[in-house]
Design an enzyme around this catalytic site. Sequence first.
Site, mmCIF file in Angstrom:
data_model
loop_
_atom_site.group_PDB
_atom_site.id
_atom_site.type_symbol
_atom_site.label_atom_id
_atom_site.label_comp_id
_atom_site.label_asym_id
_atom_site.label_seq_id
_atom_site.Cartn_x
_atom_site.Cartn_y
_atom_site.Cartn_z
ATOM 1 N N HIS A 100 0.205 -4.060 5.704
ATOM 2 C CA HIS A 100 0.495 -3.388 4.427
ATOM 3 C C HIS A 100 -0.723 -3.528 3.507
ATOM 4 O O HIS A 100 -1.440 -4.540 3.551
ATOM 5 C CB HIS A 100 1.735 -4.007 3.768
ATOM 6 C CG HIS A 100 2.168 -3.243 2.560
ATOM 7 N ND1 HIS A 100 1.614 -3.453 1.321
ATOM 8 C CD2 HIS A 100 3.059 -2.243 2.408
ATOM 9 C CE1 HIS A 100 2.165 -2.608 0.455
ATOM 10 N NE2 HIS A 100 3.048 -1.862 1.092
ATOM 11 N N GLU A 172 -0.030 5.137 4.625
ATOM 12 C CA GLU A 172 0.187 4.860 3.208
ATOM 13 C C GLU A 172 -1.164 4.895 2.492
ATOM 14 O O GLU A 172 -1.891 3.888 2.487
ATOM 15 C CB GLU A 172 0.810 3.475 3.036
ATOM 16 C CG GLU A 172 2.159 3.326 3.689
ATOM 17 C CD GLU A 172 3.018 2.303 2.967
ATOM 18 O OE1 GLU A 172 4.037 2.699 2.411
ATOM 19 O OE2 GLU A 172 2.643 1.123 2.928
ATOM 20 N N GLY A 178 3.016 2.183 -4.973
ATOM 21 C CA GLY A 178 3.339 1.258 -6.048
ATOM 22 C C GLY A 178 3.336 1.927 -7.415
ATOM 23 O O GLY A 178 2.986 3.100 -7.568
ATOM 24 N N SER A 218 4.906 6.448 -3.145
ATOM 25 C CA SER A 218 5.586 7.148 -4.255
ATOM 26 C C SER A 218 6.553 8.227 -3.767
ATOM 27 O O SER A 218 6.661 9.290 -4.377
ATOM 28 C CB SER A 218 4.555 7.746 -5.221
ATOM 29 O OG SER A 218 3.793 6.723 -5.826
#
Length: 260
Positions: A100, A172, A178, A218
């Site tokens: 991540h 991502e 975030g 998002s």
Amino acid sequence: MTPLFLFGTNFKMNQTPAESAAFYEQLAGSVVQPPGVRLFIIPPFTSLAAVAAVAHKEPHERDIWVGAQNVHWESAGAFTGEISATMLRALEVDLVLLGHAERRRDFHETDVDLNKKVRSVLDNELRALLAVGETAEERSFGVSAETVARQLKIGLHGVAPHELTRLQIAYEPVWSIGAGGTPARPEDVAPVAGSIRRVLHELFGEAGCQVPILYGGSVDATNAGSFTALPDIDGLFVGRAAWTVEGFIATVNAGLAGCG
Ligand code: PEP
């Protein structure tokens, strides 16, 4: 798009064991997964035993997969504060999130580290969800495709085609995830997802075309369908919007509508 539609969330450093178990129970009681759809949640390590206890069934029969947020590549030893794949397997975890953006950025995980983690997860018969994505700076230099290619080629080095049924990729873009992220548009995602698919094909041949690619960054119920409509996207990996059961279900349904 491969027949399997994957949808899941990562709770990051949030939730007590009781909160995660309640989330799992409420979600399992609220959704009927159509064939070919697979849901998963990734709570903190401290919640895994509590969630496994409410999930009851053996991992391979579970309706909703349970994932861990990280793992160490060694199976045991002098690595204070770390957790091994052997330990996760004993907790009946289904999959492990690797790479991540927060782990790459804040804990300095390299692609070589991640390759060792991928190996350990696959060697322990667990599923790996490898996250890749370019930073805003890499994007500004026009090297998004090169960045994800490097992350995949190093991260998946040594993976055999027969292991691919236990591999998923999460694309991502770091700049879009975030609270501080700029939501990506489908036209931003499509070319990089296409590059990911080409690299998987280059590495693994036809088998690489069956590896699910999830989009994350998002995503919510208003835009989920615009990403799942993309030809190389096979699911969604969602943060904030899926942190309530209602939000999770609304976003899954919007994503499924986009596949239609
Ligand atoms: C993430 O942090 O991986 C993520 C996808 O978050 P969000 O959906 O909240 O942007």
